[in-house]
Each structure stands twice: as structure tokens, then as C-alpha cells.
Design a protein around this motif. Structure first.
Motif, PDB file in Angstrom:
ATOM      1  N   ASP A 175      12.076 -33.304 -31.336  1.00  0.00           N
ATOM      2  CA  ASP A 175      12.675 -34.328 -30.475  1.00  0.00           C
ATOM      3  C   ASP A 175      11.807 -35.572 -30.374  1.00  0.00           C
ATOM      4  OD1 ASP A 175      14.958 -32.872 -30.028  1.00  0.00           O
ATOM      5  OD2 ASP A 175      14.267 -31.988 -28.147  1.00  0.00           O
ATOM      6  N   GLY A 177      12.358 -38.167 -32.033  1.00  0.00           N
ATOM      7  CA  GLY A 177      13.327 -39.260 -32.068  1.00  0.00           C
ATOM      8  C   GLY A 177      14.042 -39.299 -33.405  1.00  0.00           C
ATOM      9  N   ASN A 178      15.363 -39.319 -33.366  1.00  0.00           N
ATOM     10  CA  ASN A 178      16.144 -39.329 -34.600  1.00  0.00           C
ATOM     11  C   ASN A 178      15.852 -40.568 -35.446  1.00  0.00           C
ATOM     12  OD1 ASN A 178      17.411 -36.880 -33.945  1.00  0.00           O
ATOM     13  ND2 ASN A 178      19.014 -37.924 -32.777  1.00  0.00           N
ATOM     14  N   GLN A 255      18.123 -33.421 -29.530  1.00  0.00           N
ATOM     15  CA  GLN A 255      18.373 -34.625 -30.317  1.00  0.00           C
ATOM     16  C   GLN A 255      19.024 -34.285 -31.660  1.00  0.00           C
ATOM     17  OE1 GLN A 255      15.416 -37.705 -30.459  1.00  0.00           O
ATOM     18  NE2 GLN A 255      14.589 -37.182 -28.464  1.00  0.00           N
ATOM     19  N   GLU A 258      22.726 -33.577 -30.811  1.00  0.00           N
ATOM     20  CA  GLU A 258      23.509 -34.785 -30.539  1.00  0.00           C
ATOM     21  C   GLU A 258      23.797 -35.557 -31.820  1.00  0.00           C
ATOM     22  OE1 GLU A 258      21.144 -36.784 -27.652  1.00  0.00           O
ATOM     23  OE2 GLU A 258      21.845 -35.544 -25.972  1.00  0.00           O
ATOM     24  N   TRP A 259      22.787 -35.714 -32.673  1.00  0.00           N
ATOM     25  CA  TRP A 259      22.991 -36.451 -33.928  1.00  0.00           C
ATOM     26  C   TRP A 259      23.945 -35.686 -34.837  1.00  0.00           C
ATOM     27  CZ3 TRP A 259      22.837 -36.111 -39.139  1.00  0.00           C
ATOM     28  CH2 TRP A 259      22.751 -37.299 -39.879  1.00  0.00           C
TER      29      TRP A 259
END
Length: 451
Positions: A175, A177-178, A255, A258-259
Motif C-alpha cells: 500500500d 501507493g498505486n 489499494q 481498489e485499483w
């Protein structure tokens, strides 16, 4: 920077050293020379103006301040060096910080150069470090996790690989960050070993080829059901859905979830593909035709392998196939990954040899049909990620901060070196769930996939 630094401090070296001798103190160069056997593979320059090592060495180390000395003195070995490097107190010149691959050969040679000084020299070193105020513990880099013993005190010994602790461990690494991960992964956001059809293939081609290989090994076809445990950003789930397979993926990274769900919707795959923010142990469905486990078992814990394989076997129909794709050691001797990996990369992560994996698969519901080692493919994969990070270095620093960008550069370059030197390997192991009479059902006797 280096020529200017040398000119500025060369004139001071003699006076500094004379002053140090007068006070029975040592320079940084003196300490290095007292604890190593020449020649060392670095040219080392320090904040006190002293320097040592061949001037034509391919790598130069700049010990920028006493904080660097403190990190190394209070945590000798990889951990102290990593702390000093990540915080910018130990500066490496000679290669880009986003891809310091070759430095690991130099470090290996450097470790061979270390020697134990005599008692009087040791006392002089300790006195120097004390007067330098370099024996104090520095602030730990913000991304460092607590050591295993401290986690045990906080959470209790029985909590290792509990659902809550595993969730925290996965979130720590995945997590970040994508956007950050997108700077070095391919468009599918695949963070596992690719399978290169040729050494010259692109990363995108190789990742697609990896999913093709796993899909074929699992004998998936339109209308089948696939469970992908530890699905990451959902690359395998989307690949299967595009080929008519009903696929469910689970991840403990919010994350990634969600992506992955957004990408499924963007590609119009909602009828066949689903990603869940869920522990694999909580999946209620059974009767799957196949299970893919791509890079999850590294987070499971060796003591939990029997439960892991038994549970996944129970999720399959008779004759169902499972493919385990994971990093391994080249042998089956138990060992710890080390403080750097545990505190900075994969908290609570554990590796073992492919033989241990196969044993536990065989003991817990599977006949093993095939296994292969793809370590050179992972070497190429990591090289591509490192090159991408180097190309996008400034943006990576802006998104995640320089310590985190340095951390990923160091980890991925070190891993590339490790696969190249057979420190670690990547094995795919394919197994089938037999019926009570030992039958595989329709699974053929011979290899049915294209290599």
C-alpha cells in the motif's frame, strides 16, 4: 561533487590526522583500515576529511556525517548500512540510486575484507566513536518495521501470521501507493516474475506470457472457475476472465483491491472477474476448477504450509489443479531472511526450498505433476523494474519520498543480483487433487502446455 570534496579536504587530512593522534583518536579512514584487509573495493571519503581505498575503485562511498557512523556502529552489517543509505547519510557514487546492481558484488568483496582488530586497536576505535558521539542510537528510518522479537512482545507469540497481523504486513509493502508502483511495473500492474518468451522480449510481453503459461498449466477453459489467492492488482484474474473463465481474486492490500476492481470495470469484465479485499482463509466458495497462488506463500510462514495446502485442496473439485508460483531458496536448509528484509521489505515473510514446498503439497492433498525453476526470468523481470524506476526516479522521489524510492531501488537491485547469483530462485509447482482411488480424472499423463 567528489573532486570538489577531495580538494577541499585533502589539505586538511594531515592536520586532522595529527590532531587525532594527539588526542589518541582515529579518523574514519583509520577505522576502516584497522578493520579491513587491503585492497578494499571502494574509495571511501569521510566528513572528517580522511579517505582510504583505491582512487580508481568503481564505487565511491561518502560517509557524510556522524549519523552514518552511528547507524553502522549500533547495527553492524546490512541493517546499519541500509539505515545510513536510506537516510542519505551514506552516499554511494558510481551508479544510479534507482539501480545500484553492481554494488552488491563490491559489497560481497568488502565483507570478505573485514578483520578483527587487536584489543588495543578495538579500544581505540571505541574511544574514538564515543568521543565522536557515534555510539548513540539514531532515529530509525520511518519505514522500518519493528523486529520480530518486539512484535512477539506486543502481539503475543501465537499471533504470528494471524489474520490481523498478516493484513498489516501486506499493507506495509503493497500500500505504498498505486501511482508509485505504476512507475516501474508494466501496464497490467504485475508485481511477480514474468516469463520471457525470448531474452529480448518486453516486460509487457513477458508478463502476458506468464499468465498464458499459468492458464495453460491449469487447463482452464471457457466456463471454468478460478480462485487466485494473493491476486495483487488482479492480472491473472483479468487474463482468465478475458478467456471466458469465472475468476475470483483475493488480496489483503486495500489499494490493490481498489485499483483492480476499477480496472475490471474499465475493461468491462464485471460478469466474469471479481477482486475481494479478503483473507484467502475466508473465501466461502468451494468446487473451483483451478487455483493460482502467484507470490503469496512467501507471506504464509513455513509452519503454516500444511494448513495452507490442505485448505486450498478443500477448495478444489476432484481433479482440480493448483499452481504455486513463489520465490525459494536454492536448498531446503532453514534460515532467516535477515533483518533488512524483515524490517523493510516483507515483515514476517519466510522462504524455503522447492523441496519443502513439494513435500507439503504431497502431504496435504496434492499429487505433484510438474515443477520448474524460472530464476533467470525473475532476474530479467527485476532488471526491467529497476530500469523503469531509474527512468522515473524524480517522480518516484516526489511521490514516495527519497528514502522509500531508495529502499525499492536497493531491494529490487539486490534481488536481481540474488537471482543472478543463485541466492534465491523462482519455482512453479503444479499439483492435482486426486479422488479416493488415486485418479486424476481427465488430467493427462504428459505435459499439455506450450513452454
Amino acid at each position: 561533487m567528489w573532486p570538489h570534496f577531495k580538494k577541499m579536504h585533502k589539505k586538511r587530512k594531515q592536520s586532522i590526522m595529527s590532531n587525532a593522534v594527539a588526542q589518541d583518536l582515529m579518523t574514519i579512514a583509520d577505522i576502516v583500515e584497522a578493520t579491513t584487509t587491503a585492497p578494499i573495493p571502494f574509495h571511501i571519503t569521510a566528513f572528517d576529511g580522511s579517505f582510504t581505498g583505491p582512487e580508481d575503485a568503481p564505487y565511491q562511498l561518502f560517509v557524510a556525517n556522524t549519523d552514518a557512523v552511528s547507524y553502522i556502529a549500533t547495527a553492524p552489517g546490512d541493517l546499519g548500512l541500509a539505515r545510513a543509505y536510506l537516510m542519505g547519510d551514506l552516499i554511494v557514487e558510481g551508479e544510479h540510486p534507482g539501480h545500484p546492481y553492481g554494488i552488491f558484488d563490491a559489497l560481497k568483496e568488502f565483507y570478505r575484507c573485514f578483520k578483527r582488530p587487536d584489543a588495543s586497536t578495538t579500544l581505540q576505535i571505541m574511544w574514538t566513536l564515543r568521543k565522536m558521539n557515534a555510539l548513540k542510537f539514531q532515529e530509525i528510518p520511518p519505514m522500518e518495521q519493528a523486529p520480530a522479537w518486539r512484535k512477539a512482545l506486543i502481539n503475543g507469540l501465537a499471533s504470528r501470521h494471524s489474520k490481523s497481523r498478516d493484513k498489516k504486513a501486506i499493507s506495509y509493502h503493497y500500500d505504498v501507493g498505486n501511482e508509485f508502483y505504476s512507475l516501474f511495473l508494466d501496464d497490467s500492474m504485475t508485481y511477480t516474475c514474468a516469463y520471457y518468451p525470448t531474452p529480448e522480449s518486453s516486460l509487457e510481453e513477458a508478463q502476458e506470457n506468464k499468465y498464458r503459461l499459468i492458464f495453460e498449466k491449469l487447463r482452464l477453459k471457457e466456463g471454468d472457475r478460478l480462485l487466485d489467492v494473493g491476486c495483487g492488482w488482479g492480472g491473472m484474474v483479468r487474463y482468465a476472465a478475458k478467456h471466458g473463465v469465472k475468476a475470483i481474486g483475493v488480496t489483503l492490500s486495500e489499494q490493490q483491491y481498489e485499483w483492480g476492481q476499477a480496472e475490471i470495470k474499465r475493461q468491462g469484465l464485471e460478469d466474469l472477474a471479481e477482486i475481494r479485499f479478503m483473507d484467502y482463509r475466508d473465501v466461502p466458495e468451494t468446487g473451483f476448477d483451478a487455483i493460482s497462488a502467484i507470490g503469496i506463500i512467501e507471506h504464509i510462514g513455513v509452519n503454516n504450509y500444511p494448513d495452507y495446502f490442505e485448505l486450498l485442496s478443500s477448495k478444489l473439485k476432484t481433479g482440480g489443479l493448483m499452481l504455486n508460483h513463489s520465490i525459494t531458496y536454492p536448498d531446503n536448509r532453514p534460515r532467516h531472511a535477515g533483518a533488512f528484509i524483515d524490517r523493510y521489505i516483507f515483515p514476517d515473510g519466510e522462504l524455503t526450498g522447492s523441496g519443502t514446498l513439494i513435500k507439503h503439497m504431497q502431504d496435504n492433498g496434492f499429487e505433484v505433476l510438474h515443477e520448474e525453476n524460472l530464476r533467470f526470468d525473475y532476474q530479467r523481470t527485476l532488471h526491467a523494474w529497476c530500469e523503469n524506476l531509474k527512468e522515473n526516479w524524480e517522480e518516484a522521489v516526489e511521490l514516495a519520498g527519497e528514502p522509500t524510492a531508495r529502499l525499492f531501488g536497493l531491494y529490487m537491485a539486490g534481488s536481481e543480483w540474488g537471482f543472478a547469483h543463485n541466492i534465491v530462485q523462482l519455482h512453479q509447482v503444479l499439483g492435482v487433487k486426486l479422488d479416493e482411488q488415486g485418479s486424476r480424472g481427465e488430467v493427462p499423463e504428459r505435459m499439455w502446455w506450450t513452454i
